[in-house]
Design a protein around this motif. Structure first.
Motif, PDB file in Angstrom:
ATOM      1  N   LYS A  15      -6.829   6.962 -11.021  1.00  0.00           N
ATOM      2  CA  LYS A  15      -6.792   5.911 -10.008  1.00  0.00           C
ATOM      3  C   LYS A  15      -5.387   5.320  -9.888  1.00  0.00           C
ATOM      4  O   LYS A  15      -4.921   5.007  -8.798  1.00  0.00           O
ATOM      5  N   ARG A  24      -2.993   4.765  -6.654  1.00  0.00           N
ATOM      6  CA  ARG A  24      -2.482   3.450  -6.250  1.00  0.00           C
ATOM      7  C   ARG A  24      -0.971   3.486  -6.111  1.00  0.00           C
ATOM      8  O   ARG A  24      -0.408   2.875  -5.213  1.00  0.00           O
ATOM      9  N   ASN A  68      -7.106  -5.603 -10.556  1.00  0.00           N
ATOM     10  CA  ASN A  68      -7.527  -6.495  -9.459  1.00  0.00           C
ATOM     11  C   ASN A  68      -8.423  -7.667  -9.899  1.00  0.00           C
ATOM     12  O   ASN A  68      -8.905  -8.410  -9.056  1.00  0.00           O
ATOM     13  N   LYS A 114      -8.950  -6.036  -2.308  1.00  0.00           N
ATOM     14  CA  LYS A 114      -8.608  -5.572  -3.654  1.00  0.00           C
ATOM     15  C   LYS A 114      -9.800  -5.751  -4.578  1.00  0.00           C
ATOM     16  O   LYS A 114      -9.774  -6.586  -5.485  1.00  0.00           O
ATOM     17  N   VAL A 134     -11.510  -3.054 -10.194  1.00  0.00           N
ATOM     18  CA  VAL A 134     -11.744  -1.654 -10.570  1.00  0.00           C
ATOM     19  C   VAL A 134     -12.104  -1.587 -12.060  1.00  0.00           C
ATOM     20  O   VAL A 134     -11.267  -1.878 -12.908  1.00  0.00           O
ATOM     21  N   VAL A 187     -15.010   2.849  -3.072  1.00  0.00           N
ATOM     22  CA  VAL A 187     -14.761   1.836  -2.049  1.00  0.00           C
ATOM     23  C   VAL A 187     -15.970   1.789  -1.121  1.00  0.00           C
ATOM     24  O   VAL A 187     -16.494   2.820  -0.712  1.00  0.00           O
ATOM     25  N   THR A 199      -7.177   0.288  -4.807  1.00  0.00           N
ATOM     26  CA  THR A 199      -8.064   0.586  -5.935  1.00  0.00           C
ATOM     27  C   THR A 199      -7.762   1.934  -6.572  1.00  0.00           C
ATOM     28  O   THR A 199      -7.970   2.112  -7.769  1.00  0.00           O
ATOM     29  N   HIS A 257      -9.556   4.459  -5.871  1.00  0.00           N
ATOM     30  CA  HIS A 257     -10.857   5.142  -5.982  1.00  0.00           C
ATOM     31  C   HIS A 257     -10.791   6.518  -5.327  1.00  0.00           C
ATOM     32  O   HIS A 257     -10.049   6.729  -4.377  1.00  0.00           O
TER      33      HIS A 257
END
Lengths: 231, 621
Positions: free
Chosen positions: A27, A31, B26, B248, B251, B261, B304, B306
């Motif tokens: 992840k 990001r 987050n 946000k 996570v 998400v 995230t 994801h």
């Protein structure tokens, strides 16, 4: 192109297990917007591999994973972008591009060194610190290895490359990898036996300093040595 | 942050310590010296379940946008930790600050299903807050409940200071202001509750007296405090595009049940299925602007990391811009290597095409929510789905390469006959027969049709709220009858039927339409050791039986008894916009097997137009 990423895992993140660390970085790479390569198919996954799993409860400043990249920027830029999205306790320390033909981190890992600290209320640290030299000076350090089918006696002495007192903690450099993987907890268990003290896992707080591979001369060097910084 | 509420010893001993350390990407940290209100939001189930819930993420984000409020999270400690916390008297703590919840101003608990009620008590109890609201002191947090089960909060009324009836995005600011104002004026807990009772949508259970007839039904339900309203109006967000939405979301480190998400494209449903509570309480149906959805998708994936995105709504096929949105997602998410998980869509040419593009059809199965086995019964429940539609959809899927098909049914629906039950295997058999009409050379092996059924529980605020629910024996008898029906089919080897135990269904039935008389029984069951009732392996029927018995609770009174429309129902004090008159009318139509058109076809005057927006007004400009 393959890159190798060095990171530290400290603080409360010692309670995140290895599989979750892998998911965490998948992840994080997204990001940070790094251009990681993916496998083909309906559920593509990132082509990343981790060096040596860290036990739950252990902290480290010498963790590694490799990633296959479609494209890269500079080491400094990628470190910065990843660090901008890290949770507290995870920190990227360095990134190098691996030389052509370099083996994966997991395949080359040969050693790790650790500092073992004492949690309050379990054992007398003094007794242990004073005994380190004598313990290490033994010709054999035998432990009973329990497998599914049998118990075997094993001499771990050849796999303890170095052991000494540093700053009121026990420093040890151990063999790590797919064969002869010696965990610091195992050494402490042997030391407890030597001192005739009951072994309690919670008595010791383990911190990994670095993960090593062998260079052409057979010396243990940092896993970063397999590549070069991208500038 | 190095501060942890639990010691290393405890964290190394329990399962999945990452559930309790906070510090997730987050998650929001604030300086507690600079905020006025500390709010702890709770999902009373395991961390992995709670972290998958969209509603908490929305409210967490909304609260933390407020400068003077710090919202943190807590989930139910797993039984291993629960035991340690009790033994060592460790107060339950919030994940972010790791501070004890008893130091907070509010403990908000979302009530998503009835079987979480003992977990609600566990959270309050481990927080070291008195379980009964009227026994709490000036320094105890205000315990507030919300979510679907708060549409009948009576079985747990004793344990809450407040209930928030409706969508959280509307009056929480007013509630925070009232709290601050009361604090500044040096007001008492009771004075705050009185201020809160004046806010639309806020229900203060202790400000009402309930009296009962000899037969146990409600004789009167009256405010006992002049600040309390006679009717509590459900809160709805009408400016849906501008409602807060978390860009946000937090996570988790460990794998949550739904680790992805979620784009909420629509709230409410136009369909009006008569068994469905969500379809009524979220009226009127409101859609979100598709351009906004595109923007959210990109931003949330970026924030995230994801690897999957999905859509949330009660009926995604009814979202006007669905083709445009899916087209966009397939294109953009494909570039980012993000998977698209489609919610259950109506099976038609469009959805089959989309599914083919986003998943491996060899591995995936198609799901039809048929709900009932015959057309007659589907009309009774107002499921706007005909046998032709089902067969046509299935044939399209078979020809498209799908050979695995799943069906959902309900057993125990009002007016149900043996013929309706036999309709379940017969419908499945018909589809298998249809499959084998495809020439052999065009088929990919055998077909596999799996039917699973759940047992029907009548819910408040549905036309079936007066209906009789089956007993456990009746449920199981019917399920076995259906199972036998499957064995009689020619293609039985291609068919599969599954059903579950009915014990939890009965419990759900008691709580769903329960009243305040249940509070002491729930308290006793908890005190005798019940938690995590929703997890079948931790459900203890015998403890519940004893609790009901000790408190003279007649189970059939709550489940099996058909109510008259004149009876005062425990939840009648809540005004959800949809009128009781409409539900009575729908109940009558159901018994006659008459279908009511959906909101887009024709307005049936349910009452939700009172909110002045959504689908009620779309076609009337």
């Amino acid at each position: 192109m393959k890159i190798r990423i060095k990171y530290a895992k400290t603080g409360v993140l010692r309670y995140i297990g290895h599989l979750d660390v892998m998911r965490y970085f998948q992840k994080a790479l997204r990001r940070a917007g790094l251009d990681v390569a993916y496998s083909q198919g309906y559920s593509p996954h990132q082509l990343i591999t981790f060096a040596a799993p860290l036990g739950l409860g252990v902290t480290s400043e010498g963790e590694y994973f490799d990633a296959e990249m479609n494209s890269v920027t500079t080491s400094a830029d990628m470190v910065e972008r990843l660090n901008a999205t890290m949770a507290e306790g995870m920190e990227i320390n360095d990134i190098v591009a691996l030389k052509e033909g370099a083996k994966t981190a997991m395949a080359v890992v040969a050693g790790s060194d650790y500092l073992v600290d004492f949690r309050e209320g379990y054992v007398e640290p003094e007794r242990f610190l004073q005994a380190v030299d004598a313990f290490y000076a033994q010709e054999h350090i035998e432990i009973i290895k329990v497998s599914k089918t049998k118990e075997t006696l094993m001499d771990i002495k050849p796999f303890i490359y170095q052991m000494e007192v540093r700053d009121n903690r026990i420093y040890m450099l151990l063999s790590t990898g797919s064969v002869d993987n010696i965990k610091p907890e195992l050494v402490m268990e042997a030391m407890c036996k030597y001192l005739q003290v009951e072994y309690q896992k919670m008595a010791f707080q383990v911190h990994r300093l670095e993960t090593y591979m062998r260079n052409e001369q057979g010396e243990l060097v940092s896993l970063l040595e397999a590549g070069e910084r991208i500038s | 942050m190095e501060k942890l509420a639990l010691s290393d010893e405890i964290l190394m001993e329990i399962e999945k310590p990452a559930r309790y350390i906070g510090n997730e990407v987050n998650s929001v940290m604030k300086d507690k010296s600079k905020i006025d209100v500390r709010f702890c939001m709770c999902f009373p189930d395991a961390y992995e379940i709670g972290m998958s819930h969209l509603g908490i993420q929305i409210l967490y984000d909304m609260f933390n946008r407020m400068e003077d409020v710090w919202c943190e999270r807590v989930y139910s400690p797993w039984p291993d930790l629960d035991k340690i916390m009790r033994e060592q008297k460790i107060p339950l703590f919030a994940l972010e600050s790791q501070d004890p919840i008893k130091e907070f101003d509010f403990l908000g608990i979302t009530l998503q299903y009835e079987m979480c009620y003992t977990n609600v008590l566990q959270v309050i109890d481990l927080s070291q807050i008195p379980l009964i609201a009227t026994e709490r002191g000036e320094n105890d947090p205000i315990v507030i409940g919300g979510g679907p089960c708060s549409y009948n909060p009576e079985p747990i009324a004793d344990f809450f200071d407040l209930f928030y009836i409706g969508e959280g995005e509307t009056v929480y600011r007013d509630l925070m202001d009232a709290y601050k104002q009361n604090k500044q004026m040096g007001g008492s807990r009771k004075e705050f509750l009185e201020l809160a009772a004046e806010i639309e949508g806020i229900y203060v259970p202790q400000f009402y007296n309930v009296s009962y007839h000899d037969d146990g039904t409600i004789a009167s339900f009256e405010p006992n405090n002049c600040h309390a309203k006679k009717k509590i109006k459900k809160q709805v967000v009408m400016d849906f595009d501008h409602a807060p939405y978390p860009m946000k979301p937090v996570v988790p480190y460990i794998k949550a049940t739904q680790d992805r998400v979620t784009l909420e494209i629509q709230r409410g449903c136009i369909r009006g299925c008569r068994f469905c509570q969500a379809g009524a309480i979220y009226r009127p149906t409101r859609e979100k602007n598709v351009e906004l959805m595109k923007q959210y998708a990109l931003e949330m994936i970026r924030n995230t990391g994801h690897e999957e995105i999905t859509l949330s709504s009660l009926s995604s096929s009814d979202y006007t811009a669905l083709p445009e949105l899916t087209e966009f997602l397939i294109e953009e998410m494909g570039k980012l290597k993000v998977n698209i998980a489609l919610p259950s869509l109506r099976i038609d040419a469009f959805s089959l095409d989309v599914m083919k593009r986003v998943q491996d059809i060899k591995k995936s199965s198609l799901t039809f929510a048929a709900e009932a086995g015959t057309q007659r019964l589907r009309n009774v429940i107002n499921k706007g789905l005909t046998e032709e539609m089902i067969r046509e959809g299935a044939m399209k899927a078979f020809r498209g390469g799908w050979t695995k098909v799943k069906f959902y049914f309900m057993v125990g629906l009002p007016t149900e006959t043996e013929e309706d039950l036999m309709g379940i295997p017969e419908l499945c058999e018909q589809l298998a027969v249809d499959y084998y009409t495809i020439p052999k050379e065009e088929r990919i092996g055998k077909v596999s049709i799996t039917a699973s059924s759940s047992f029907f529980v009548p819910k408040p605020f549905t036309p079936f709220q007066w209906a009789s629910m089956n007993t456990e024996e009746e449920f199981l008898q019917k399920a076995r009858f259906v199972k036998d029906g499957f064995f009689q089919q020619k293609n039985r080897k291609s068919l599969n039927y599954r059903y579950h135990d009915a014990d939890l269904t009965i419990m759900e039935g008691i709580f769903a339409r329960g009243d305040r008389k249940l509070c002491p029984a729930i308290l006793q069951a908890y005190q005798d050791g019940c938690i995590f009732d929703a997890w079948h392996e931790m459900f203890h029927q015998e403890i519940w039986d004893k609790a009901f018995n000790d408190h003279k609770i007649d189970i059939d009174f709550y489940t099996h008894r058909e109510r008259s429309v004149e009876e005062i129902l425990p939840w009648d004090f809540i005004d959800i916009g949809v009128t009781k008159q409409f539900f009575i009318q729908e109940w009558e139509r159901a018994k006659r097997g008459e279908v009511t058109p959906n909101c887009k076809q024709q307005c049936s005057g349910c009452g939700a137009a009172t909110f002045k927006g959504g689908v009620c007004f779309e076609n009337k400009n």
